[in-house]
Write an enzyme that holds these catalytic residues in place. Structure first.
Site, PDB file in Angstrom:
ATOM      1  N   THR A 157     112.384  49.987  68.977  1.00 55.91           N
ATOM      2  CA  THR A 157     111.432  49.154  68.252  1.00 55.91           C
ATOM      3  C   THR A 157     111.445  47.740  68.801  1.00 55.91           C
ATOM      4  O   THR A 157     112.460  47.267  69.323  1.00 55.91           O
ATOM      5  CB  THR A 157     111.790  49.026  66.754  1.00 55.91           C
ATOM      6  OG1 THR A 157     113.062  48.379  66.638  1.00 55.91           O
ATOM      7  CG2 THR A 157     111.803  50.338  66.036  1.00 55.91           C
ATOM      8  N   ASP A 158     110.316  47.036  68.662  1.00 55.63           N
ATOM      9  CA  ASP A 158     110.409  45.590  68.689  1.00 55.63           C
ATOM     10  C   ASP A 158     111.183  45.197  67.435  1.00 55.63           C
ATOM     11  O   ASP A 158     111.274  45.966  66.471  1.00 55.63           O
ATOM     12  CB  ASP A 158     109.016  44.947  68.715  1.00 55.63           C
ATOM     13  CG  ASP A 158     109.045  43.549  69.323  1.00 55.63           C
ATOM     14  OD1 ASP A 158     110.126  42.925  69.325  1.00 55.63           O
ATOM     15  OD2 ASP A 158     107.994  43.082  69.789  1.00 55.63           O
ATOM     16  N   TRP A 159     111.747  44.017  67.432  1.00 57.51           N
ATOM     17  CA  TRP A 159     112.690  43.644  66.368  1.00 57.51           C
ATOM     18  C   TRP A 159     111.969  43.519  65.027  1.00 57.51           C
ATOM     19  O   TRP A 159     111.181  42.606  64.808  1.00 57.51           O
ATOM     20  CB  TRP A 159     113.397  42.353  66.757  1.00 57.51           C
ATOM     21  CG  TRP A 159     114.681  42.575  67.505  1.00 57.51           C
ATOM     22  CD1 TRP A 159     115.889  42.036  67.199  1.00 57.51           C
ATOM     23  CD2 TRP A 159     114.908  43.389  68.667  1.00 57.51           C
ATOM     24  NE1 TRP A 159     116.856  42.471  68.090  1.00 57.51           N
ATOM     25  CE2 TRP A 159     116.289  43.311  68.996  1.00 57.51           C
ATOM     26  CE3 TRP A 159     114.100  44.208  69.446  1.00 57.51           C
ATOM     27  CZ2 TRP A 159     116.852  43.995  70.072  1.00 57.51           C
ATOM     28  CZ3 TRP A 159     114.660  44.885  70.520  1.00 57.51           C
ATOM     29  CH2 TRP A 159     116.012  44.783  70.819  1.00 57.51           C
ATOM     30  N   GLY A 160     112.244  44.469  64.141  1.00 62.91           N
ATOM     31  CA  GLY A 160     111.553  44.521  62.864  1.00 62.91           C
ATOM     32  C   GLY A 160     110.292  45.350  62.902  1.00 62.91           C
ATOM     33  O   GLY A 160     109.459  45.272  61.996  1.00 62.91           O
ATOM     34  N   GLY A 161     110.140  46.192  63.935  1.00 66.39           N
ATOM     35  CA  GLY A 161     108.907  46.954  64.106  1.00 66.39           C
ATOM     36  C   GLY A 161     108.858  48.276  63.361  1.00 66.39           C
ATOM     37  O   GLY A 161     107.833  48.954  63.380  1.00 66.39           O
TER      38      GLY A 161
END
Length: 731
Positions: A262-266
């Site tokens: 994931t992108d961070w928090g995705g």
């Protein structure tokens, strides 16, 4: 006859070696898969689940009891980011994490030089390996759709073919060090405004022809080991767990065998993350995002909620095993790879590569009366005006921020090269310090700064205005888009006032984006200089002085006004959307495709870039005029350097399909070659086009279709500068 026998012998040897290598690679892959299965059998369900999510800001856990190491990641398509704290976004303040800052990827794309891209990847990969990073979070290959996107400087321009060619050697260079490249942001992450939730609606044809090719090349040709999902939604599903993007296209169609991160928090939902292709979850907004609350990371979607579903038999463990197999495969390629290098950092070779990329990426866009180069032997008074002459451009910008061991500013580089000149500097304007997510205004007196600059310009023989954008919020920076197409901080007004006292003025534009240029007719010269990293000042001085002949070409179009850009031509629903949905109404007509097809003249065209010498193309032809769908199309010709300086030219081959049964751009880039030609000399070129590259994505069959009929091949040195056209026919 002997020569034919000799050639046949060598062909047989090459084929034999290729087959041998393929068998060896297959045997190695089989051993890895056996190893993965043997490790998997030793793991508990709890241990496997733990491997699917973060344990800190930039790491995932290993399994101590059987010797599986942690997996460490780092931001940095342009260099390895400095160390952050375990649980928060504050810098750890280490003293040994300074690195070489390489030029931003817009600059790399502007070189049109795949060999340099390989060198770039090898060197940044060495630095990541030395810093004991297993995954380098880059490169970025999202398309340049609007000049307002705050993150365009991290990407490779507006053309999917250019990005596809340039990304592959970068990946191969990074990964030969035992460090995984992580291509991002997959997919359609083409703006920062509302990036964490905006739902993108785009046709299948535009998706496959414009926005996916560079990712596809990264997987199928670059064999990339990891991919980062995007924040945004696509057709109502978040891209970090998207059935179509991740399962269907990436893992089924392209046979991607690596890890989706994931992108961070995705991540947003446990079941969607389980079923829709996500493998590792990072940065989710639980307590683990900002504090050291005990067991915060166990609250991630792929943590305790995942484990609970498994224990309740609501989810088959096959889904978990597939994720863990991919993670183990990644580890065996990186952290558990016994053949990985030790890496190197901050050595002269890395600085030389950074300087070479920077120098080749600088684009000369205007040179009235040969304003450039400026002789370093003359006793001149040179006024260097502009905050960007001294402002650090490795700091700021969001997650690509770097802690460079050294950064040579443009002013330092010019002073070092022009020792016979009197150099005076004035800020002229001030932007304030860099701060992520907010604007901190400068405390300096704007009127006083402008007056000091005007006085300096009035005393000078030559004025070099070093301006543009920077890495501050609402500029070239993650987290927000630009709010205007014009230059910020009253630079247009400043330029006009400088020109009133000294019209012998050239502009060095530092930015990762196009800008509006109302002052362009009045200035003598213009260079697009990008964010050039550690050796920025030396590279700029190399080109300004003539030590290096500029050979960069624009990787995206510069529209005259914002409305001339395709994304902005259809109103707010096209860009930026209504905060919920966004519709890519320009479809496949992105960048030069739009300008060419709609006959909207750009300020500067894709592929455009001047030189200190002159080139002439001749004898341009194809190997034949009629082709079967299995025939390669070979375009050949000659480039002559008819000027007085050695130089490099980029031959660009575009192809168009008149009378197509579907909407098409007038022409599309399908081949290029950068050629070094000494003054007075000529060199031949050969560019091969695969007929499959002429196909369009046919939505009626959900597959690629190659039309029969006539095609036009355009050969030149920019999308708006064509030396020859050739008609061919596909049967």
């Amino acid at each position: 006859m002997c020569r034919n026998k000799k050639n046949t012998f060598f062909s047989i040897v090459i084929i034999f070696c290729s087959i041998t290598m393929l068998h060896a690679q297959k045997a190695s892959d089989e051993k890895i898969e056996i190893k993965i299965d043997s490790i998997l059998a030793l793991l508990t369900t709890e241990e496997k689940v733990a491997m699917c999510h973060a344990q800190s800001k930039f790491s995932t856990p290993g399994v101590e009891r059987i010797g599986i190491p942690e997996l460490w990641m780092s931001d940095g398509p342009h260099g390895v980011r400095s160390e952050l704290n375990w649980d928060n976004w504050e810098y750890a303040n280490w003293t040994n994490d300074s690195i070489t800052a390489f030029p931003a990827l817009t600059c790399l794309a502007a070189t049109f030089n795949p060999e340099l891209s390989k060198d770039y990847g090898v060197n940044v990969g060495e630095e990541a390996r030395y810093r004991k990073k297993d995954v380098l979070l880059g490169p970025g290959v999202n398309m340049y759709r609007t000049p307002l996107n705050g993150r365009n400087f991290e990407y490779m321009g507006e053309d999917p073919y250019l990005a596809s060619i340039m990304v592959v050697p970068y990946i191969q260079g990074v990964q030969q060090n035992g460090v995984a490249a992580c291509v991002k942001h997959y997919a359609l992450n083409n703006q920062e405004l509302w990036r964490d939730h905006i739902n993108v609606e785009v046709s299948d044809r535009a998706l496959h022809e414009i926005y996916l090719p560079a990712f596809k090349a990264a997987v199928e040709k670059g064999n990339v080991w990891s991919i980062m999902g995007a924040y945004n939604q696509f057709r109502g599903q978040y891209c970090c767990h998207n059935q179509l993007l991740l399962n269907k296209i990436l893992k089924d169609d392209w046979q991607f065998d690596g890890v989706v991160i994931t992108d961070w928090g995705g991540a947003h939902d446990t079941k969607e993350a389980i079923f829709n292709g996500l493998d590792i979850e990072m940065g989710t907004g639980t307590d683990g995002l900002t504090t050291s609350t005990k067991n915060a990371y166990d609250s991630y979607y792929l943590a305790n909620p995942f484990l609970k579903l498994l224990k309740n038999k609501e989810v088959s463990e096959d889904y978990l095993d597939d994720k863990v197999k991919r993670i183990l495969r990644l580890m065996l390629r990186t952290s558990m790879n016994p053949n990985k290098s030790f890496g190197r950092i901050n050595n002269i070779e890395h600085l030389n590569v950074a300087r070479e990329v920077a120098t080749e990426g600088i684009v000369l866009l205007k040179n009235e009366n040969n304003f450039f180069p400026i002789s370093p032997t003359k006793k001149l008074t040179i006024a260097v005006i502009g905050e960007n002459a001294t402002k650090s451009m490795t700091l700021g910008g969001g997650s690509s921020e770097l802690k460079a061991k050294s950064e040579i500013s443009p002013l330092q580089g010019i002073k070092a090269r022009f020792k016979n000149a009197t150099i005076i500097h004035a800020l002229g304007y001030a932007s304030g310090p860099s701060a992520y997510g907010r604007v901190i205004p400068s405390e300096l007196d704007a009127k006083k700064l402008q007056q000091e600059a005007i006085e300096a310009a009035s005393e000078a023989d030559v004025v070099l205005f070093v301006g543009g954008l920077n890495k501050n919020h609402f500029q070239d920076c993650e987290g927000a888009d630009r709010q205007s197409y014009e230059l910020p901080f009253n630079q247009n007004e400043l330029l006009n006032n400088l020109l009133k006292v000294n019209n012998n003025l050239g502009v060095i534009l530092i930015s990762g984006n196009a800008v509006e240029m109302p002052w362009l007719p009045k200035v003598k010269g213009l260079m697009q200089a990008w964010y050039l990293g550690s050796e920025a000042g030396h590279a700029i001085a190399d080109v300004v002085s003539g030590d290096a002949n500029p050979s960069g070409k624009l990787p995206f179009s510069f529209p005259k006004k914002l409305e001339d850009n395709a994304a902005h031509a259809f109103g707010e629903l096209s860009y930026p959307g209504d905060s919920i949905n966004q519709y890519y109404k320009e479809d496949i007509l992105v960048g030069y495709r739009w300008h060419d097809t709609k006959k909207i003249e750009p300020q500067f065209a894709f592929g455009e870039g001047l030189s200190y010498t002159s080139f002439k193309m001749s004898n341009i032809n194809t190997d034949k005029k009629t082709y079967a769908k299995t025939d390669e199309i070979i375009v050949s010709g000659n480039v002559s350097n008819i000027g007085n300086v050695d130089g490099k030219e980029v031959v660009q081959v575009y192809v168009g399909k008149p009378k197509s049964k579907v909407k098409r751009a007038l022409k599309e880039l399908k081949g290029f070659q950068k050629i070094n030609v000494e003054k007075g000399a000529s060199k031949d070129f050969t560019i091969t086009i695969n007929p499959s590259d002429l196909a369009f994505y046919d939505e009626t069959i959900s597959d690629w279709s190659l039309e029969k009929g006539d095609y036009i091949i355009y050969v030149g040195n920019a999308s708006n500068s064509v030396s020859s056209t050739i008609k061919i026919r596909m049967n």
